[in-house]
Design a protein around this motif. Structure first.
Motif, short mmCIF file in Angstrom:
data_model
loop_
_atom_site.label_atom_id
_atom_site.label_comp_id
_atom_site.label_asym_id
_atom_site.label_seq_id
_atom_site.Cartn_x
_atom_site.Cartn_y
_atom_site.Cartn_z
N HIS A 118 0.85 -1.18 0.00
CA HIS A 118 0.00 0.00 0.00
C HIS A 118 0.89 1.23 0.00
O HIS A 118 2.09 1.15 0.22
CB HIS A 118 -0.99 -0.01 1.17
CG HIS A 118 -0.36 -0.04 2.53
ND1 HIS A 118 0.41 -1.08 2.98
CD2 HIS A 118 -0.40 0.85 3.56
CE1 HIS A 118 0.81 -0.85 4.22
NE2 HIS A 118 0.34 0.33 4.58
N ASP A 122 5.87 4.19 5.33
CA ASP A 122 6.82 3.17 5.74
C ASP A 122 6.80 1.95 4.81
O ASP A 122 7.29 0.88 5.17
CB ASP A 122 6.53 2.73 7.19
CG ASP A 122 5.08 2.32 7.38
OD1 ASP A 122 4.19 2.92 6.73
OD2 ASP A 122 4.83 1.39 8.16
N HIS A 123 6.23 2.12 3.60
CA HIS A 123 6.16 1.01 2.64
C HIS A 123 6.68 1.39 1.27
O HIS A 123 6.86 0.51 0.42
CB HIS A 123 4.72 0.50 2.53
CG HIS A 123 4.25 -0.11 3.81
ND1 HIS A 123 4.21 -1.47 4.04
CD2 HIS A 123 3.88 0.47 4.98
CE1 HIS A 123 3.81 -1.70 5.27
NE2 HIS A 123 3.61 -0.54 5.88
N ASP A 228 0.05 -4.08 6.13
CA ASP A 228 -0.47 -3.57 7.41
C ASP A 228 -1.90 -4.02 7.69
O ASP A 228 -2.63 -3.35 8.42
CB ASP A 228 -0.40 -2.04 7.42
CG ASP A 228 1.01 -1.54 7.61
OD1 ASP A 228 1.93 -2.37 7.68
OD2 ASP A 228 1.19 -0.31 7.66
N HIS A 231 -0.69 -5.19 12.62
CA HIS A 231 0.61 -4.69 13.09
C HIS A 231 1.19 -5.52 14.22
O HIS A 231 2.33 -5.33 14.61
CB HIS A 231 0.47 -3.25 13.60
CG HIS A 231 0.32 -2.24 12.51
ND1 HIS A 231 -0.86 -2.04 11.85
CD2 HIS A 231 1.21 -1.37 11.97
CE1 HIS A 231 -0.71 -1.08 10.96
NE2 HIS A 231 0.53 -0.66 11.00
N HIS A 274 5.40 -5.74 9.63
CA HIS A 274 6.18 -5.12 10.71
C HIS A 274 6.48 -6.00 11.91
O HIS A 274 6.96 -5.50 12.93
CB HIS A 274 5.44 -3.87 11.23
CG HIS A 274 5.23 -2.83 10.19
ND1 HIS A 274 6.26 -2.29 9.46
CD2 HIS A 274 4.09 -2.22 9.74
CE1 HIS A 274 5.76 -1.39 8.62
NE2 HIS A 274 4.46 -1.33 8.76
ZN ZN Z 1 3.24 0.06 7.82
#
Ligand code: ZN
Length: 299
Positions: A118, A122-123, A228, A231, A274
């Protein structure tokens, strides 16, 4: 212990970018409370939760798949030198991620496909690197695969109302737009998108409108990279618990239950983006409930 797993004819190598204490557990997962975390201490501490601080421990990691002769990256972390005024933990990083990737035998020009599960800060970070004050594709020979719904949702020109707008500030401009401008972006629409005979992307919206899970099926073995969708192992035990970053809470719950059910019913390895510890886990279903089975042998 090895950082590589084989699932049928496909190998999965885990490449680390960052690991640390990320956010208070009850803020990241607002439906949870201190009693829950304490009660699941044996499962969650210390790999997924730090009892002393109450913070969730998380990893940023890329999974390198080798399938049908191609090198495919799943998610690209936070990246270096990015300006993140509302998410300082992932701003101005200077990690040796590319060195870690090289240690896994991958040079940037070797990468054939980049999958962003997505479009979140952080991706997509290592989609680009800073060169002469410009953001340029890190992987010049790759096709970067985006779901069109996420690309459109995060494009500021479209003016969508976005719950995660602040924490993702600058993200589209520095990590997504340069890929499209370089002509390396492949957009897909609909419910599924096949990458090759082993790998299929499937829409699982909610966390973001275009969040996709990547299903790996080869020689009767299965894994699913869920980004995600969750998490923490807490959300396997409580699939109705969303993270504070989910754009559409109802859809996120639906997608989480659907994908967890498929994972359990097909003996697939669950690979969230994660998770700390051993990073990936098999799960079991009993009616509407899920429990954890064996962890994968990633180091
Ligand atoms: Zn993430």
């Amino acid at each position: 212990m090895t950082a590589t797993l084989e699932i049928g004819a496909v190998s999965i190598t885990r490449v680390m970018e960052w690991e640390g204490l990320f956010a208070p557990a009850t803020e990241l997962i607002p439906d949870s409370d201190d009693r829950f975390w304490d009660g699941e201490r044996e499962l969650l501490a210390p790999d997924h939760w730090d009892p002393a601080s109450g913070l969730v421990r998380a990893c940023l990691q890329t999974f390198v798949l080798r399938s049908e002769g191609r090198t495919i990256l799943v998610d690209t972390g936070a990246g270096n030198h990015k300006e993140r005024p509302y998410l300082p933990v992932f701003g101005h990083l200077s990690t040796d991620f590319l060195g870690n990737l090289a240690a896994a035998g991958v040079q940037p020009e070797d990468v054939d496909v980049v999958v962003n599960t997505h479009v979140h800060v952080d991706h997509v970070g290592w989609n680009t690197v800073l060169q002469d004050r410009e953001w340029v594709p890190t992987f010049p020979n790759a096709r970067y695969v985006f779901s069109k719904s996420d690309f459109d949702f995060w494009n500021p020109l479209n003016g969508h109302e976005r719950h995660g707008a602040l924490v993702n500030q600058n993200m589209f401009e520095d990590s997504v737009l340069p890929i499209q401008q370089a002509g390396l972006a492949d957009m897909w629409e609909g419910d599924t998108h096949r990458l090759d005979s082993n790998l299929t992307l499937e829409l699982a919206p909610g966390h973001t409108p275009g969040l996709s899970v990547l299903k790996l099926e080869s020689e009767g073995e299965r894994a699913v990279f869920v980004g995600d969708l969750l998490h923490s192992p807490a959300q396997i035990l409580h699939p109705d618990w969303n993270s504070c970053f989910c754009e559409d809470p109802r859809l996120a719950r639906e997608s989480r239950r659907r994908v967890l059910s498929w994972t359990a019913d097909n003996n697939a390895l669950l690979v969230p983006a994660h998770l700390g510890g051993q990073h990936a886990v098999e799960i079991e279903r009993c009616g509407d409930e899920f429990t954890l089975k064996d962890w994968a042998a990633f180091t």
